[in-house]
Design an enzyme around this catalytic site. Structure first.
Site, PDB file in Angstrom:
ATOM      1  N   ASN A  14       0.418  -1.089  -0.129  1.00 31.98           N
ATOM      2  CA  ASN A  14       0.452   0.599  -0.284  1.00 31.98           C
ATOM      3  C   ASN A  14       0.918   1.242   0.072  1.00 31.98           C
ATOM      4  O   ASN A  14       0.675   1.577  -0.502  1.00 31.98           O
ATOM      5  CB  ASN A  14      -1.076   0.412   0.815  1.00 31.98           C
ATOM      6  CG  ASN A  14      -2.534  -0.197   1.330  1.00 31.98           C
ATOM      7  OD1 ASN A  14      -3.191  -0.104  -0.166  1.00 31.98           O
ATOM      8  ND2 ASN A  14      -2.381  -1.883   2.322  1.00 31.98           N
ATOM      9  N   ARG A  66       1.301   0.938  26.804  1.00 32.09           N
ATOM     10  CA  ARG A  66       0.639   1.595  26.011  1.00 32.09           C
ATOM     11  C   ARG A  66       0.747   3.042  25.610  1.00 32.09           C
ATOM     12  O   ARG A  66       0.747   4.089  24.505  1.00 32.09           O
ATOM     13  CB  ARG A  66      -0.687   0.710  25.276  1.00 32.09           C
ATOM     14  CG  ARG A  66      -1.312  -0.596  24.902  1.00 32.09           C
ATOM     15  CD  ARG A  66      -2.110  -1.158  25.488  1.00 32.09           C
ATOM     16  NE  ARG A  66      -3.087  -0.026  24.744  1.00 32.09           N
ATOM     17  CZ  ARG A  66      -2.967  -0.617  23.154  1.00 32.09           C
ATOM     18  NH1 ARG A  66      -1.833  -1.658  22.978  1.00 32.09           N
ATOM     19  NH2 ARG A  66      -3.932  -0.014  22.671  1.00 32.09           N
ATOM     20  N   HIS A 110      -8.695  -1.159   5.507  1.00 35.19           N
ATOM     21  CA  HIS A 110      -9.577  -2.694   5.326  1.00 35.19           C
ATOM     22  C   HIS A 110      -9.815  -3.446   4.094  1.00 35.19           C
ATOM     23  O   HIS A 110     -10.575  -3.200   3.534  1.00 35.19           O
ATOM     24  CB  HIS A 110     -10.323  -2.018   6.722  1.00 35.19           C
ATOM     25  CG  HIS A 110     -10.861  -3.179   7.096  1.00 35.19           C
ATOM     26  ND1 HIS A 110      -9.887  -4.386   8.047  1.00 35.19           N
ATOM     27  CD2 HIS A 110     -12.121  -3.789   6.438  1.00 35.19           C
ATOM     28  CE1 HIS A 110     -10.966  -4.764   7.954  1.00 35.19           C
ATOM     29  NE2 HIS A 110     -11.552  -5.794   7.811  1.00 35.19           N
ATOM     30  N   GLU A 178      -5.083  -5.398  -5.188  1.00 35.69           N
ATOM     31  CA  GLU A 178      -4.911  -4.582  -6.985  1.00 35.69           C
ATOM     32  C   GLU A 178      -6.015  -3.921  -6.915  1.00 35.69           C
ATOM     33  O   GLU A 178      -6.152  -2.413  -7.547  1.00 35.69           O
ATOM     34  CB  GLU A 178      -4.147  -5.740  -7.453  1.00 35.69           C
ATOM     35  CG  GLU A 178      -3.050  -6.125  -8.128  1.00 35.69           C
ATOM     36  CD  GLU A 178      -2.796  -7.880  -8.791  1.00 35.69           C
ATOM     37  OE1 GLU A 178      -1.481  -8.034  -8.977  1.00 35.69           O
ATOM     38  OE2 GLU A 178      -4.255  -8.410  -9.645  1.00 35.69           O
TER      39      GLU A 178
END
Length: 208
Positions: A14, A66, A110, A178
């Site tokens: 990406n 975190r 996503h 793609e």
């Protein structure tokens, strides 16, 4: 000029699509200023360096909490004066302070048509395995803004991809990348760079 950072965990396909579309003028008014990975061996970092983009490796395990990891991310992004954070195959659960710091300025790709096959545990090949197990005839990809939920932020763009009878998770993953991911992710960045996206009641509107 929109200053963009791309966060990656693996090969960076990406990321390469974004680099190519900036170079060929499909993405306008945009500068790629940073690529961040949680894995020092990610090939995406090599892609970034070859394209002359600064890189950073920020590993969650290097921090005591975190929140500390999130702050390290915030500091790295702010140092580069980043306007938009793009999650391009970034397999890290985001700390809340990071999400809050870039609310409305962070997007994710996503590999399904949200709200199908998304949420906790749906990433990578697991998404495509779920699509095939359910017998979907159509799948695709979604670009959305990131909020404190999982795949629950306002949807920007979606593109459908046909599921073939002989598909495997691997062949379906490749075709979704793609035909959908590499198309709509650059398009979403260009829309944002040209101030054509507004968020109203958790939905997006695209200005002409």
């Amino acid at each position: 000029m929109l200053r963009v950072a791309v966060c990656v965990s693996g090969g960076g396909t990406n990321l390469q699509a974004i680099i190519d579309k900036v170079n060929d003028g499909t993405i306008t008014n945009t500068e790629l200023v940073l690529v961040v990975s949680n894995k020092p061996g990610a090939y995406a970092l090599t892609r970034a360096k070859e394209a002359g983009i600064d890189t950073a490796v920020i590993e969650p395990k290097a921090y005591g909490s975190r929140e500390e990891f999130g702050q390290a991310m915030i500091d790295a992004l702010n140092e580069k004066k980043v306007d938009l954070v793009v999650l391009g195959g970034y397999l890290v659960i985001l700390p809340e302070n990071l999400v809050r710091a870039f609310e409305g300025r962070m997007i994710n790709i996503h590999p399904s048509l949200i709200p199908s096959h998304c949420g906790d545990g749906y990433y990578g090949l697991k998404v495509h395995e779920s699509v095939l197990k359910r017998g979907n005839k159509v799948t695709g990809a979604t670009v959305h803004f990131v909020d404190e939920g999982t795949d629950s932020g306002p949807i920007i763009l979606q593109k459908a991809v046909e599921v073939l009878d002989d598909d495997t998770p691997e062949t379906l993953q490749k075709r979704v990348m793609e035909q959908a991911e590499w198309v709509i992710l650059p398009k979403a960045i260009d829309l944002i760079a040209n101030d054509r996206i507004t968020i109203v009641n958790n939905t997006t509107k695209i200005k002409n």
